[in-house]
Write an enzyme that holds these catalytic residues in place. Sequence first.
Site, PDB file in Angstrom:
ATOM      1  N   ASN A  87      74.437  79.099  55.762  1.00 15.42           N
ATOM      2  CA  ASN A  87      75.881  78.896  55.739  1.00 15.42           C
ATOM      3  C   ASN A  87      76.458  79.854  54.705  1.00 15.42           C
ATOM      4  O   ASN A  87      75.928  79.975  53.601  1.00 15.42           O
ATOM      5  CB  ASN A  87      76.220  77.450  55.344  1.00 15.42           C
ATOM      6  CG  ASN A  87      75.869  76.467  56.439  1.00 15.42           C
ATOM      7  OD1 ASN A  87      76.054  76.756  57.625  1.00 15.42           O
ATOM      8  ND2 ASN A  87      75.351  75.314  56.060  1.00 15.42           N
ATOM      9  N   HIS A 100      70.488  79.908  50.369  1.00 10.90           N
ATOM     10  CA  HIS A 100      69.436  79.008  50.868  1.00 10.90           C
ATOM     11  C   HIS A 100      69.386  79.073  52.378  1.00 10.90           C
ATOM     12  O   HIS A 100      70.411  79.089  53.044  1.00 10.90           O
ATOM     13  CB  HIS A 100      69.644  77.571  50.387  1.00 10.90           C
ATOM     14  CG  HIS A 100      71.023  77.030  50.590  1.00 10.90           C
ATOM     15  ND1 HIS A 100      72.084  77.346  49.766  1.00 10.90           N
ATOM     16  CD2 HIS A 100      71.531  76.217  51.530  1.00 10.90           C
ATOM     17  CE1 HIS A 100      73.170  76.735  50.185  1.00 10.90           C
ATOM     18  NE2 HIS A 100      72.881  76.049  51.264  1.00 10.90           N
TER      19      HIS A 100
HETATM   20  P1  5GP Z   1      75.109  74.208  52.200  1.00  5.24           P
HETATM   21  O1  5GP Z   1      76.139  73.242  52.745  1.00  5.24           O
HETATM   22  O2  5GP Z   1      75.545  74.827  50.910  1.00  5.24           O
HETATM   23  O3  5GP Z   1      74.633  75.187  53.218  1.00  5.24           O
HETATM   24  O4  5GP Z   1      73.826  73.315  51.908  1.00  5.24           O
HETATM   25  C1  5GP Z   1      73.543  72.767  50.668  1.00  5.24           C
HETATM   26  C2  5GP Z   1      72.484  71.714  50.909  1.00  5.24           C
HETATM   27  O5  5GP Z   1      71.921  71.357  49.672  1.00  5.24           O
HETATM   28  C3  5GP Z   1      73.038  70.442  51.551  1.00  5.24           C
HETATM   29  O6  5GP Z   1      72.369  70.228  52.783  1.00  5.24           O
HETATM   30  C4  5GP Z   1      72.739  69.374  50.506  1.00  5.24           C
HETATM   31  O7  5GP Z   1      72.352  68.143  51.074  1.00  5.24           O
HETATM   32  C5  5GP Z   1      71.632  69.994  49.684  1.00  5.24           C
HETATM   33  N1  5GP Z   1      71.594  69.584  48.290  1.00  5.24           N
HETATM   34  C6  5GP Z   1      72.652  69.581  47.418  1.00  5.24           C
HETATM   35  N2  5GP Z   1      72.251  69.177  46.199  1.00  5.24           N
HETATM   36  C7  5GP Z   1      70.909  68.941  46.298  1.00  5.24           C
HETATM   37  C8  5GP Z   1      69.934  68.487  45.362  1.00  5.24           C
HETATM   38  O8  5GP Z   1      70.197  68.244  44.183  1.00  5.24           O
HETATM   39  N3  5GP Z   1      68.657  68.369  45.815  1.00  5.24           N
HETATM   40  C9  5GP Z   1      68.305  68.640  47.108  1.00  5.24           C
HETATM   41  N4  5GP Z   1      67.028  68.474  47.449  1.00  5.24           N
HETATM   42  N5  5GP Z   1      69.210  69.053  48.014  1.00  5.24           N
HETATM   43  C10 5GP Z   1      70.499  69.207  47.618  1.00  5.24           C
END
Ligand code: 5GP
Length: 114
Positions: A87, A100
């Site tokens: 994303n 990520h």
């Molecule tokens: P994005 O929306 O930025 O593509 O994805 C970020 C992802 O990181 C989300 O799916 C969210 O659930 C995950 N996430 C956010 N904070 C943490 C955390 O502290 N630990 C883990 N394992 N995942 C996280």
Amino acid sequence: MPTIFTKIINKEIPADIVYETEDVLAFRDINPQAPVHILIIPKIEIPKVTDLKGSEHSELLGKMFDAANVIAEAEGIAETGFRTVFNCGNNAGQEVYHLHLHLLGGRKMNWPPG
Ligand code: 5GP
């Protein structure tokens, strides 16, 4: 700027780590959107896809996809199929500004994505 993922890299906060090398770390998403939902991150801080440069990061990106393939095999989703997603920015719903790669599998995925 450091994010929560830097704390995970530095083992300052816990995560369910499934794969680690010198350059790459992978751990289970805290809010899984599929039976298998793993985040694959570089250990260096790159905020988002638009910060990537082929001349600097191609090897690192290759290593991230090597990780995805190793993990998919270990999780038993290599044959059934899976989705990999970056994303980028607000419209894509990026929440954490540390690059990520989402690895999602274990269920049938819809297309187009929401
Ligand atoms: P994005 O929306 O930025 O593509 O994805 C970020 C992802 O990181 C989300 O799916 C969210 O659930 C995950 N996430 C956010 N904070 C943490 C955390 O502290 N630990 C883990 N394992 N995942 C996280």
